[in-house]
Scaffold this motif. Sequence first.
Motif, PDB file in Angstrom:
ATOM      1  N   PRO A   1       6.881   5.144  -1.037  1.00  0.00           N
ATOM      2  CA  PRO A   1       6.684   3.946  -0.282  1.00  0.00           C
ATOM      3  C   PRO A   1       7.226   3.227  -2.107  1.00  0.00           C
ATOM      4  CG  PRO A   1       4.680   5.619  -0.478  1.00  0.00           C
ATOM      5  CD  PRO A   1       5.984   5.975  -0.876  1.00  0.00           C
ATOM      6  N   ARG A   2       7.101   1.301  -1.311  1.00  0.00           N
ATOM      7  CA  ARG A   2       6.826   0.382  -2.553  1.00  0.00           C
ATOM      8  C   ARG A   2       6.164  -0.372  -1.739  1.00  0.00           C
ATOM      9  NH1 ARG A   2      12.198  -1.180  -3.499  1.00  0.00           N
ATOM     10  NH2 ARG A   2      12.659  -2.825  -2.501  1.00  0.00           N
ATOM     11  N   PHE A   3       5.369  -1.420  -2.963  1.00  0.00           N
ATOM     12  CA  PHE A   3       4.221  -2.240  -1.996  1.00  0.00           C
ATOM     13  C   PHE A   3       4.993  -3.528  -2.796  1.00  0.00           C
ATOM     14  CE2 PHE A   3       2.247   1.554  -0.590  1.00  0.00           C
ATOM     15  CZ  PHE A   3       1.744   1.041   0.611  1.00  0.00           C
ATOM     16  N   GLU A   4       4.986  -4.765  -2.328  1.00  0.00           N
ATOM     17  CA  GLU A   4       4.981  -6.462  -3.113  1.00  0.00           C
ATOM     18  C   GLU A   4       4.186  -6.341  -2.505  1.00  0.00           C
ATOM     19  OE1 GLU A   4       9.285  -6.681  -3.521  1.00  0.00           O
ATOM     20  OE2 GLU A   4      10.288  -4.943  -3.298  1.00  0.00           O
ATOM     21  N   THR A   5       3.947  -7.625  -3.383  1.00  0.00           N
ATOM     22  CA  THR A   5       2.937  -8.624  -3.257  1.00  0.00           C
ATOM     23  C   THR A   5       2.648 -10.216  -3.917  1.00  0.00           C
ATOM     24  OG1 THR A   5       0.346  -9.670  -1.783  1.00  0.00           O
ATOM     25  CG2 THR A   5       0.192  -8.346  -3.434  1.00  0.00           C
ATOM     26  N   GLY A   6       2.705 -11.139  -3.616  1.00  0.00           N
ATOM     27  CA  GLY A   6       2.147 -12.295  -5.017  1.00  0.00           C
ATOM     28  C   GLY A   6       0.289 -12.199  -5.339  1.00  0.00           C
ATOM     29  N   ASP A   7      -0.197 -11.690  -4.108  1.00  0.00           N
ATOM     30  CA  ASP A   7      -1.745 -12.560  -3.823  1.00  0.00           C
ATOM     31  C   ASP A   7      -1.900 -11.129  -5.216  1.00  0.00           C
ATOM     32  OD1 ASP A   7      -4.355 -12.050  -3.364  1.00  0.00           O
ATOM     33  OD2 ASP A   7      -3.871 -12.438  -1.535  1.00  0.00           O
ATOM     34  N   PRO A   8      -3.060 -11.918  -6.649  1.00  0.00           N
ATOM     35  CA  PRO A   8      -3.082 -11.432  -6.895  1.00  0.00           C
ATOM     36  C   PRO A   8      -4.743 -10.402  -7.400  1.00  0.00           C
ATOM     37  CG  PRO A   8      -4.136 -13.881  -7.469  1.00  0.00           C
ATOM     38  CD  PRO A   8      -3.197 -13.245  -5.838  1.00  0.00           C
ATOM     39  N   ARG A   9      -4.665 -10.347  -5.374  1.00  0.00           N
ATOM     40  CA  ARG A   9      -6.088  -9.799  -5.239  1.00  0.00           C
ATOM     41  C   ARG A   9      -5.687  -7.647  -5.371  1.00  0.00           C
ATOM     42  NH1 ARG A   9      -8.337 -11.998  -0.411  1.00  0.00           N
ATOM     43  NH2 ARG A   9      -5.944 -12.466   0.150  1.00  0.00           N
ATOM     44  N   TYR A  10      -4.667  -8.116  -5.247  1.00  0.00           N
ATOM     45  CA  TYR A  10      -4.140  -7.102  -5.434  1.00  0.00           C
ATOM     46  C   TYR A  10      -3.075  -6.489  -6.271  1.00  0.00           C
ATOM     47  CZ  TYR A  10      -5.526  -6.046  -0.940  1.00  0.00           C
ATOM     48  OH  TYR A  10      -6.902  -6.170   0.249  1.00  0.00           O
ATOM     49  N   ALA A  11      -2.612  -6.612  -6.877  1.00  0.00           N
ATOM     50  CA  ALA A  11      -2.180  -6.681  -8.936  1.00  0.00           C
ATOM     51  C   ALA A  11      -2.286  -4.802  -9.349  1.00  0.00           C
ATOM     52  CB  ALA A  11      -2.380  -8.024  -9.751  1.00  0.00           C
ATOM     53  N   TRP A  12      -3.606  -5.330  -9.090  1.00  0.00           N
ATOM     54  CA  TRP A  12      -3.749  -3.739  -9.296  1.00  0.00           C
ATOM     55  C   TRP A  12      -2.526  -2.525  -9.100  1.00  0.00           C
ATOM     56  CZ3 TRP A  12      -3.467   0.175  -5.623  1.00  0.00           C
ATOM     57  CH2 TRP A  12      -4.192  -1.154  -3.772  1.00  0.00           C
TER      58      TRP A  12
ATOM     59  N   LEU B   1      -7.221  -0.311   0.449  1.00  0.00           N
ATOM     60  CA  LEU B   1      -5.486  -1.409   0.962  1.00  0.00           C
ATOM     61  C   LEU B   1      -6.476  -0.859   2.733  1.00  0.00           C
ATOM     62  CD1 LEU B   1      -3.684  -3.167   1.103  1.00  0.00           C
ATOM     63  CD2 LEU B   1      -1.969  -0.907   0.981  1.00  0.00           C
ATOM     64  N   ARG B   2      -6.079  -1.862   3.551  1.00  0.00           N
ATOM     65  CA  ARG B   2      -7.218  -2.165   4.695  1.00  0.00           C
ATOM     66  C   ARG B   2      -6.805  -3.247   5.676  1.00  0.00           C
ATOM     67  NH1 ARG B   2     -11.195  -2.508   2.220  1.00  0.00           N
ATOM     68  NH2 ARG B   2     -13.440  -3.910   2.696  1.00  0.00           N
TER      69      ARG B   2
ATOM     70  N   HIS C   1      -7.068  -7.192   5.530  1.00  0.00           N
ATOM     71  CA  HIS C   1      -8.509  -7.671   5.883  1.00  0.00           C
ATOM     72  C   HIS C   1      -8.708  -8.710   5.224  1.00  0.00           C
ATOM     73  CE1 HIS C   1      -9.946  -6.054   2.079  1.00  0.00           C
ATOM     74  NE2 HIS C   1     -11.039  -6.634   2.318  1.00  0.00           N
ATOM     75  N   ASP C   2      -8.137  -8.939   4.140  1.00  0.00           N
ATOM     76  CA  ASP C   2      -9.015 -10.513   3.034  1.00  0.00           C
ATOM     77  C   ASP C   2      -7.652 -11.384   3.328  1.00  0.00           C
ATOM     78  OD1 ASP C   2      -7.282  -8.498   1.865  1.00  0.00           O
ATOM     79  OD2 ASP C   2      -8.940  -9.007   0.187  1.00  0.00           O
ATOM     80  N   GLY C   3      -7.224 -10.970   4.348  1.00  0.00           N
ATOM     81  CA  GLY C   3      -5.476 -12.368   4.426  1.00  0.00           C
ATOM     82  C   GLY C   3      -4.662 -12.236   3.488  1.00  0.00           C
ATOM     83  N   ALA C   4      -4.690 -11.367   2.505  1.00  0.00           N
ATOM     84  CA  ALA C   4      -3.142 -11.263   2.047  1.00  0.00           C
ATOM     85  C   ALA C   4      -2.172 -10.613   2.677  1.00  0.00           C
ATOM     86  CB  ALA C   4      -3.299 -10.421   0.863  1.00  0.00           C
ATOM     87  N   PHE C   5      -1.252 -10.215   2.460  1.00  0.00           N
ATOM     88  CA  PHE C   5       0.569 -10.418   3.022  1.00  0.00           C
ATOM     89  C   PHE C   5       1.358  -9.483   1.896  1.00  0.00           C
ATOM     90  CE2 PHE C   5      -1.042 -14.248   5.148  1.00  0.00           C
ATOM     91  CZ  PHE C   5      -0.665 -13.377   7.182  1.00  0.00           C
TER      92      PHE C   5
END
Length: 127
Positions: A112-123, A42-43, A72-76
Amino acid sequence: MELIEECVMKAVLKPPLAIGAGPIGTRMYYEVSEGEVTGERLRGKVVSGGEWALISADGFVRADVRVQLETHDGAFLYVQYVGLLELNEAVMTAIAADGGTDFDDQYFYTNPRFETGDPRYAWGRAA
């Protein structure tokens, strides 16, 4: 359980906006002007956010931080954490000098809690 450092977030804050004293402490708002996240998986950069700090008479700050990241790859990602920071001499000196502290200089924890709808970060999601 083995803990693994996922990332480090560093942010530059604008001067505080004093909300004022209330029944449970003094509220301050710190807007993030810029920042970055570095890590193996994550960067990216901090695009907006802030901290709504509650400074209590017991010598602790109750942190409430919310930021938006662009990877770095455009996910929010939305990141929120609450925590507790001891306002001891090392912290007060760092604040006065616009400096930093070392890890073991104070009592400080966050959740911390991280949220995103981007499947690349579903891990990061629970199965």
